[in-house]
Design an enzyme around this catalytic site. Structure first.
Site, PDB file in Angstrom:
ATOM      1  N   ASP A   1      40.404  29.084  -2.653  1.00  8.36           N
ATOM      2  CA  ASP A   1      40.617  30.423  -3.234  1.00  8.36           C
ATOM      3  C   ASP A   1      41.049  30.323  -4.691  1.00  8.36           C
ATOM      4  O   ASP A   1      41.691  29.351  -5.091  1.00  8.36           O
ATOM      5  CB  ASP A   1      41.684  31.157  -2.397  1.00  8.36           C
ATOM      6  CG  ASP A   1      41.706  32.650  -2.703  1.00  8.36           C
ATOM      7  OD1 ASP A   1      40.696  33.181  -3.216  1.00  8.36           O
ATOM      8  OD2 ASP A   1      42.746  33.285  -2.419  1.00  8.36           O
TER       9      ASP A   1
ATOM     10  N   HIS B   1      33.041  30.493  -9.475  1.00  6.92           N
ATOM     11  CA  HIS B   1      32.382  29.965  -8.270  1.00  6.92           C
ATOM     12  C   HIS B   1      31.597  28.694  -8.607  1.00  6.92           C
ATOM     13  O   HIS B   1      31.593  27.731  -7.843  1.00  6.92           O
ATOM     14  CB  HIS B   1      31.449  31.012  -7.648  1.00  6.92           C
ATOM     15  CG  HIS B   1      32.171  32.242  -7.179  1.00  6.92           C
ATOM     16  ND1 HIS B   1      33.369  32.203  -6.514  1.00  6.92           N
ATOM     17  CD2 HIS B   1      31.865  33.568  -7.295  1.00  6.92           C
ATOM     18  CE1 HIS B   1      33.774  33.430  -6.229  1.00  6.92           C
ATOM     19  NE2 HIS B   1      32.873  34.275  -6.693  1.00  6.92           N
TER      20      HIS B   1
ATOM     21  N   LEU C   1      32.022  10.817   7.193  1.00  6.58           N
ATOM     22  CA  LEU C   1      32.809  12.045   7.046  1.00  6.58           C
ATOM     23  C   LEU C   1      31.948  13.201   7.542  1.00  6.58           C
ATOM     24  O   LEU C   1      30.744  13.222   7.292  1.00  6.58           O
ATOM     25  CB  LEU C   1      33.154  12.248   5.555  1.00  6.58           C
ATOM     26  CG  LEU C   1      33.707  13.612   5.120  1.00  6.58           C
ATOM     27  CD1 LEU C   1      35.126  13.815   5.660  1.00  6.58           C
ATOM     28  CD2 LEU C   1      33.736  13.729   3.593  1.00  6.58           C
TER      29      LEU C   1
END
Ligand code: IPE
Ligand code: IPE
Ligand code: MG
Length: 259
Positions: free
Chosen positions: A27, A44, A138
Site C-alpha cells: 500500500d 503503481h 519460491l
C-alpha cells in the site's frame, strides 16, 4: 497436494529462522506519487519495481512463500482509468516477468475471483501459472480481485457442491482444502506498508495467528533493507498460539519445539 501442516497454530515455527511464508499488502503507491507531483499510476509503476526487489530478496533469503495483495475486490471502486491502468500493468507484468520467474525456479500463482477479468488476461494468467507450475525455490502468489470474505464463501460453496452431506456439520479441515491458499502454510509474517493499520479484507482466515508488521514506508520505497527490518522484528516475536511463555520455555529446554 503437498503435505504441509494445515494450521501453523499446531506447530510453533522457530522465529529465529527466516519466515516460511510472508504476506504483504503493498500500500501507498498513490501517496508516493502524489509526494512527487506525479500521477497516481506512476506510483503503481514504481510499485512493480519494489515487488521485483522483494521477490529477489525472498528467493535469496530462502522464504518459501510470498503472497502479495495486488488488487482487492474493493479496488473496482476506484476511478475507471486507474482500474484500467492497473489491469494493463498486471497484464504487462505477467507477460514480461513470467519467463524471468521461471528462470529463477519461482512458481507463480494467482488467487482471487477471475470472473471479472477479460479472456485475454485470464489466458495470460493461466499460461504464466502453467509455465512455472513445477518450480520449487519460491511460490509467489499474487492476490488479484481477491477478498478474504470471498475466499471463505467460495470455499464453503465448493465444499458443499462436492460433499452435500457436509451441510449439516463440517470441520475446519473439511474447509481447508477449498481455500485459495490450501497448499501453503499460513503466513508467519504479514507486512503492510503505507501506514494504515488494517487488514482490508486480505487473507482473513489465514492471518489468524500471523505476526502483523506495519510500516509507514510507502510501497514504492520498500526495499531489501526494509524487508530485513521487518524480518528482524519478526525474529524478536514470541509465538505462543494460546500457550504461556513458561510452557514454551519448558518445551525448549526439553528440546522439543512442538506440542
Ligand atoms: C496500493 O497503493 C496499490 C493498490 C491498491 C492497487 P494505493 O493505490 O492504495 O496507494 P495509496 O494508499 O492511495 O497511497
Ligand atoms: C489494499 O489497499 C489493497 C491492495 C494493496 C491491493 P487499499 O489502499 O485499497 O486499502 P484501503 O481501502 O485503504 O483499506
Ligand atoms: Mg491504499
Amino acid at each position: 497436494m503437498v503435505n504441509l501442516p494445515p494450521s501453523s497454530t499446531r506447530i510453533i515455527p522457530d522465529t529465529a529462522s527466516i519466515p516460511r511464508h510472508i504476506a504483504i499488502i503493498m500500500d501507498g503507491n498513490g501517496r508516493w506519487a502524489k509526494q512527487r507531483f506525479l500521477p497516481r499510476v506512476a506510483g503503481h509503476q514504481r510499485g512493480v519495481e519494489a515487488l521485483r526487489e522483494v521477490v529477489k530478496a525472498c528467493r535469496e533469503l530462502g522464504v518459501k512463500y510470498l503472497t502479495v495483495f495486488a488488487f482487492s475486490s474493493e479496488n473496482w471502486r476506484r476511478p475507471a482509468e486507474e482500474v484500467t491502468f492497473l489491469m494493463s500493468l498486471f497484464m504487462k507484468m505477467l507477460e514480461r516477468e513470467a519467463v524471468k520467474l521461471h528462470e529463477n525456479n519461482i512458481r507463480l500463482k494467482i488467487i482471487g475471483d477471475r470472473s471479472r477479468f477479460d479472456d485475454k488476461l485470464n489466458q495470460t494468467m493461466r499460461e504464466a501459472e502453467q509455465l512455472t507450475a513445477n518450480n520449487s525455490a519460491l511460490t509467489l502468489t499474487v492476490a488479484a480481485n481477491y477478498g478474504g470474505r470471498w475466499d471463505v464463501m467460495q470455499a464453503v460453496s465448493a465444499m458443499l457442491r462436492d460433499h452435500p452431506h457436509l451441510a449439516q456439520t463440517f470441520t475446519e479441515e473439511d474447509l481447508q482444502s477449498y481455500l485459495s491458499m490450501s497448499d501453503a502454510p499460513e503466513p508467519d509474517l504479514f507486512i503492510r506498508t503505507g501506514g494504515e493499520q488494517r487488514i482490508s479484507n486480505f487473507m482473513l482466515w489465514q492471518l489468524a495467528y500471523t505476526e502483523l508488521y506495519f510500516t509507514g514506508t510507502l510501497w514504492p520505497a520498500f526495499d531489501r533493507n526494509e524487508l530485513d527490518k521487518a524480518i528482524a522484528w519478526y525474529q524478536q516475536r514470541e509465538r505462543r498460539f494460546g500457550r504461556t511463555s513458561e510452557q514454551l520455555e519448558a518445551q525448549q529446554s526439553a528440546g522439543r519445539g512442538n506440542a
